[in-house]
Design a protein around this motif. Structure first.
Motif, PDB file in Angstrom:
ATOM      1  N   ARG A 146      -1.901  61.294  -3.326  1.00 13.25           N
ATOM      2  CA  ARG A 146      -0.862  61.552  -4.294  1.00 13.25           C
ATOM      3  C   ARG A 146      -0.318  62.945  -3.982  1.00 13.25           C
ATOM      4  O   ARG A 146      -1.072  63.915  -3.916  1.00 13.25           O
TER       5      ARG A 146
ATOM      6  N   TYR B 247       6.957  87.163  -7.804  1.00 14.76           N
ATOM      7  CA  TYR B 247       8.367  87.470  -7.531  1.00 14.76           C
ATOM      8  C   TYR B 247       9.011  88.153  -8.734  1.00 14.76           C
ATOM      9  O   TYR B 247       9.747  89.134  -8.584  1.00 14.76           O
TER      10      TYR B 247
ATOM     11  N   ILE C 265       7.415  68.982  -4.216  1.00 14.54           N
ATOM     12  CA  ILE C 265       7.936  70.346  -4.346  1.00 14.54           C
ATOM     13  C   ILE C 265       8.117  70.940  -2.954  1.00 14.54           C
ATOM     14  O   ILE C 265       7.649  70.396  -1.959  1.00 14.54           O
ATOM     15  N   ALA C 266       8.830  72.065  -2.917  1.00 13.73           N
ATOM     16  CA  ALA C 266       9.057  72.739  -1.649  1.00 13.73           C
ATOM     17  C   ALA C 266       7.735  73.274  -1.096  1.00 13.73           C
ATOM     18  O   ALA C 266       6.745  73.350  -1.817  1.00 13.73           O
TER      19      ALA C 266
ATOM     20  N   LEU D 219       2.708  66.149  -4.424  1.00 17.84           N
ATOM     21  CA  LEU D 219       3.717  66.739  -5.295  1.00 17.84           C
ATOM     22  C   LEU D 219       5.044  66.766  -4.566  1.00 17.84           C
ATOM     23  O   LEU D 219       5.088  67.030  -3.367  1.00 17.84           O
TER      24      LEU D 219
ATOM     25  N   TRP E 222       5.881  76.095  -0.631  1.00 16.14           N
ATOM     26  CA  TRP E 222       5.888  77.493  -1.071  1.00 16.14           C
ATOM     27  C   TRP E 222       5.093  78.412  -0.159  1.00 16.14           C
ATOM     28  O   TRP E 222       5.308  79.617  -0.158  1.00 16.14           O
ATOM     29  N   SER E 223       4.176  77.841   0.608  1.00 14.90           N
ATOM     30  CA  SER E 223       3.348  78.701   1.462  1.00 14.90           C
ATOM     31  C   SER E 223       4.183  79.323   2.585  1.00 14.90           C
ATOM     32  O   SER E 223       3.821  80.350   3.139  1.00 14.90           O
TER      33      SER E 223
ATOM     34  N   LEU F 187      10.094  70.320 -17.061  1.00 11.15           N
ATOM     35  CA  LEU F 187       9.687  71.352 -16.107  1.00 11.15           C
ATOM     36  C   LEU F 187       8.549  70.901 -15.197  1.00 11.15           C
ATOM     37  O   LEU F 187       8.132  71.606 -14.303  1.00 11.15           O
ATOM     38  N   MET F 188       8.049  69.709 -15.477  1.00 15.00           N
ATOM     39  CA  MET F 188       6.927  69.205 -14.691  1.00 15.00           C
ATOM     40  C   MET F 188       7.402  68.648 -13.352  1.00 15.00           C
ATOM     41  O   MET F 188       8.446  68.017 -13.284  1.00 15.00           O
ATOM     42  N   PRO F 189       6.633  68.864 -12.304  1.00 16.54           N
ATOM     43  CA  PRO F 189       7.013  68.312 -11.003  1.00 16.54           C
ATOM     44  C   PRO F 189       6.723  66.811 -10.975  1.00 16.54           C
ATOM     45  O   PRO F 189       5.936  66.326 -11.782  1.00 16.54           O
TER      46      PRO F 189
ATOM     47  N   LYS G 282      -1.153  66.950 -15.336  1.00 17.90           N
ATOM     48  CA  LYS G 282      -0.101  67.450 -16.214  1.00 17.90           C
ATOM     49  C   LYS G 282      -0.648  68.265 -17.381  1.00 17.90           C
ATOM     50  O   LYS G 282       0.014  69.170 -17.868  1.00 17.90           O
TER      51      LYS G 282
ATOM     52  N   PHE H 192       5.380  63.394  -8.815  1.00 23.99           N
ATOM     53  CA  PHE H 192       4.434  63.036  -7.756  1.00 23.99           C
ATOM     54  C   PHE H 192       4.989  61.887  -6.945  1.00 23.99           C
ATOM     55  O   PHE H 192       5.808  61.113  -7.428  1.00 23.99           O
TER      56      PHE H 192
ATOM     57  N   PHE I 201      -1.157  71.589 -15.820  1.00 22.47           N
ATOM     58  CA  PHE I 201       0.119  72.293 -15.645  1.00 22.47           C
ATOM     59  C   PHE I 201       0.567  72.950 -16.946  1.00 22.47           C
ATOM     60  O   PHE I 201       1.158  74.014 -16.946  1.00 22.47           O
TER      61      PHE I 201
ATOM     62  N   GLU J 201      -1.528  73.362  -5.009  1.00 21.36           N
ATOM     63  CA  GLU J 201      -0.181  73.646  -4.542  1.00 21.36           C
ATOM     64  C   GLU J 201       0.702  74.152  -5.689  1.00 21.36           C
ATOM     65  O   GLU J 201       1.450  75.122  -5.543  1.00 21.36           O
ATOM     66  N   PHE J 202       0.584  73.490  -6.827  1.00 15.29           N
ATOM     67  CA  PHE J 202       1.410  73.880  -7.962  1.00 15.29           C
ATOM     68  C   PHE J 202       1.017  75.261  -8.505  1.00 15.29           C
ATOM     69  O   PHE J 202       1.880  76.097  -8.790  1.00 15.29           O
TER      70      PHE J 202
ATOM     71  N   LYS K 140       3.204  82.529  -7.270  1.00 13.77           N
ATOM     72  CA  LYS K 140       4.192  83.211  -6.452  1.00 13.77           C
ATOM     73  C   LYS K 140       5.445  83.523  -7.282  1.00 13.77           C
ATOM     74  O   LYS K 140       6.037  84.589  -7.143  1.00 13.77           O
TER      75      LYS K 140
ATOM     76  N   LYS L 194      -0.271  77.653  -6.852  1.00 15.51           N
ATOM     77  CA  LYS L 194       0.214  78.670  -5.910  1.00 15.51           C
ATOM     78  C   LYS L 194       1.700  78.939  -6.095  1.00 15.51           C
ATOM     79  O   LYS L 194       2.156  80.075  -6.014  1.00 15.51           O
ATOM     80  N   SER L 195       2.470  77.875  -6.355  1.00 15.77           N
ATOM     81  CA  SER L 195       3.916  78.080  -6.522  1.00 15.77           C
ATOM     82  C   SER L 195       4.208  78.859  -7.803  1.00 15.77           C
ATOM     83  O   SER L 195       5.106  79.695  -7.849  1.00 15.77           O
TER      84      SER L 195
ATOM     85  N   PRO M  64      -2.812  68.648  -5.146  1.00 16.09           N
ATOM     86  CA  PRO M  64      -1.514  68.895  -5.810  1.00 16.09           C
ATOM     87  C   PRO M  64      -1.578  70.056  -6.812  1.00 16.09           C
ATOM     88  O   PRO M  64      -0.646  70.850  -6.904  1.00 16.09           O
TER      89      PRO M  64
END
Ligand SMILES: [Zn+2]
Lengths: 202, 94
Positions: free
Chosen positions: A114, B52, A118-119, A116, A121-122, A103-105, B7, A107, B10, B41-42, B48, B44-45, B38
């Motif tokens: 560095r 949702y 990911i999409a 991420l 999201w903002s 489940l970890m994204p 990590k 890099f 996370f 960003e994570f 969200k 925040k995702s 990073p």
């Protein structure tokens, strides 16, 4: 108002014999139970039936509810059992565990930075402005979770029950609820991320 | 406490967002996040995603309203279960 206070108060009044609490109680729980069942068992018709059958069982045995504070965990336990009876898939089907690693994204190195993978999201709408497409994507993501994760996410995040209430309904410890909730959220996040990434929404 | 890797952060984020972590661990995470884009960003995702989910119950369509027969069935079950009501609020027991 603390979450669930209204439901507890209505239950208290009903048990005390105040029938004016009957209609608001039905209105609140028919809706909640429908949403819960819809995401748990998947079919609209099944969900409507589960909501109605749950309410019937609730009223039939209301005199056995000694503590109105426990009304939510009591009701969702009944609904959960009814959902299972409706489900085509066996309750005993082996449940897949999701490891934290998957489940970890990831890099990527971008020059000295560095980043991420990911999409963005903002650029996605806020929860209050969720459109129907996003809502469907989310529902798909929730439904695709293995049950041990979906059940926790449904109760904690969608229905906004406490960790303790959720533990009681699922007969697991609060630590198990926390661990599963985190993986469930990460899994939904990842599914949304993949959809937004490929759809180029973000 | 030693410096945390992204990590490791996370792995604790739900408890962090739900304010279930001990204060010192929370401070350590705050300090890391403050200087780690990073992680921001994570977080925040994930925030969200949770927001949702909280809105997921409100599907575009709700259930159909209960028909009168069903509602009566529920009311009858209630009155039978909590007998004081029938004495107090209904004109005559049938
Ligand atoms: Zn970091």
């Amino acid at each position: 108002m603390i979450k669930g206070t209204e439901e507890v108060e209505l239950a208290r009044r009903l048990i005390a014999g105040d029938s004016s609490a009957f209609e608001p109680f039905v209105a609140i729980f028919q809706n909640k139970l429908f949403h819960y069942s819809f995401l748990t068992c998947g079919q609209r018709e099944d969900a409507e039936e589960v909501a109605q059958e749950t309410l019937l069982k609730v009223f039939e045995s209301l005199h056995t509810l000694r503590e109105p504070e426990r009304v939510r965990s009591w009701i969702y336990t009944i609904a959960r059992n009814l959902c299972y009876m409706k489900r085509r898939k066996s309750i005993f089907a082996p449940e897949e565990e999701i490891s934290l690693d998957q489940l970890m994204p990831s890099f990527r190195q971008d020059g000295s930075e560095r980043k991420l993978e990911i999409a963005d999201w903002s650029s996605l709408p806020e929860a209050q402005a969720m459109n129907s497409e996003l809502r469907e994507t989310l529902q798909r993501a929730i439904r695709s979770l293995p049950d041990i994760y979906r059940s926790v996410l449904m109760l904690r995040d969608v229905e906004e029950l406490s960790t303790e209430e959720t533990a009681e309904i699922l007969s697991v410890t609060t630590d198990v609820v926390k661990t599963r909730l985190h993986r469930a959220r990460l899994a939904v996040r990842q599914k949304l991320d993949q959809e937004f990434h490929t759809a180029g929404v973000a | 406490m030693t410096k945390l890797e992204c990590k490791q952060i996370f792995a604790m984020l739900s408890e962090y967002l739900d304010r279930e972590l001990p204060a010192d661990l929370c401070d350590t995470i705050d300090a890391h996040i403050a200087s780690c884009p990073p992680c921001v960003e994570f977080v925040k995702s994930l925030e969200k995603t949770v927001a949702y989910c909280r809105g997921a119950g409100a599907t575009a369509e709700g259930p159909r309203p209960l028909d009168a027969g069903r509602l009566e069935e529920l009311r009858t079950a209630y009155l039978r279960s909590v007998p004081t009501v029938s004495i107090k609020n209904t004109p005559a027991a049938s």
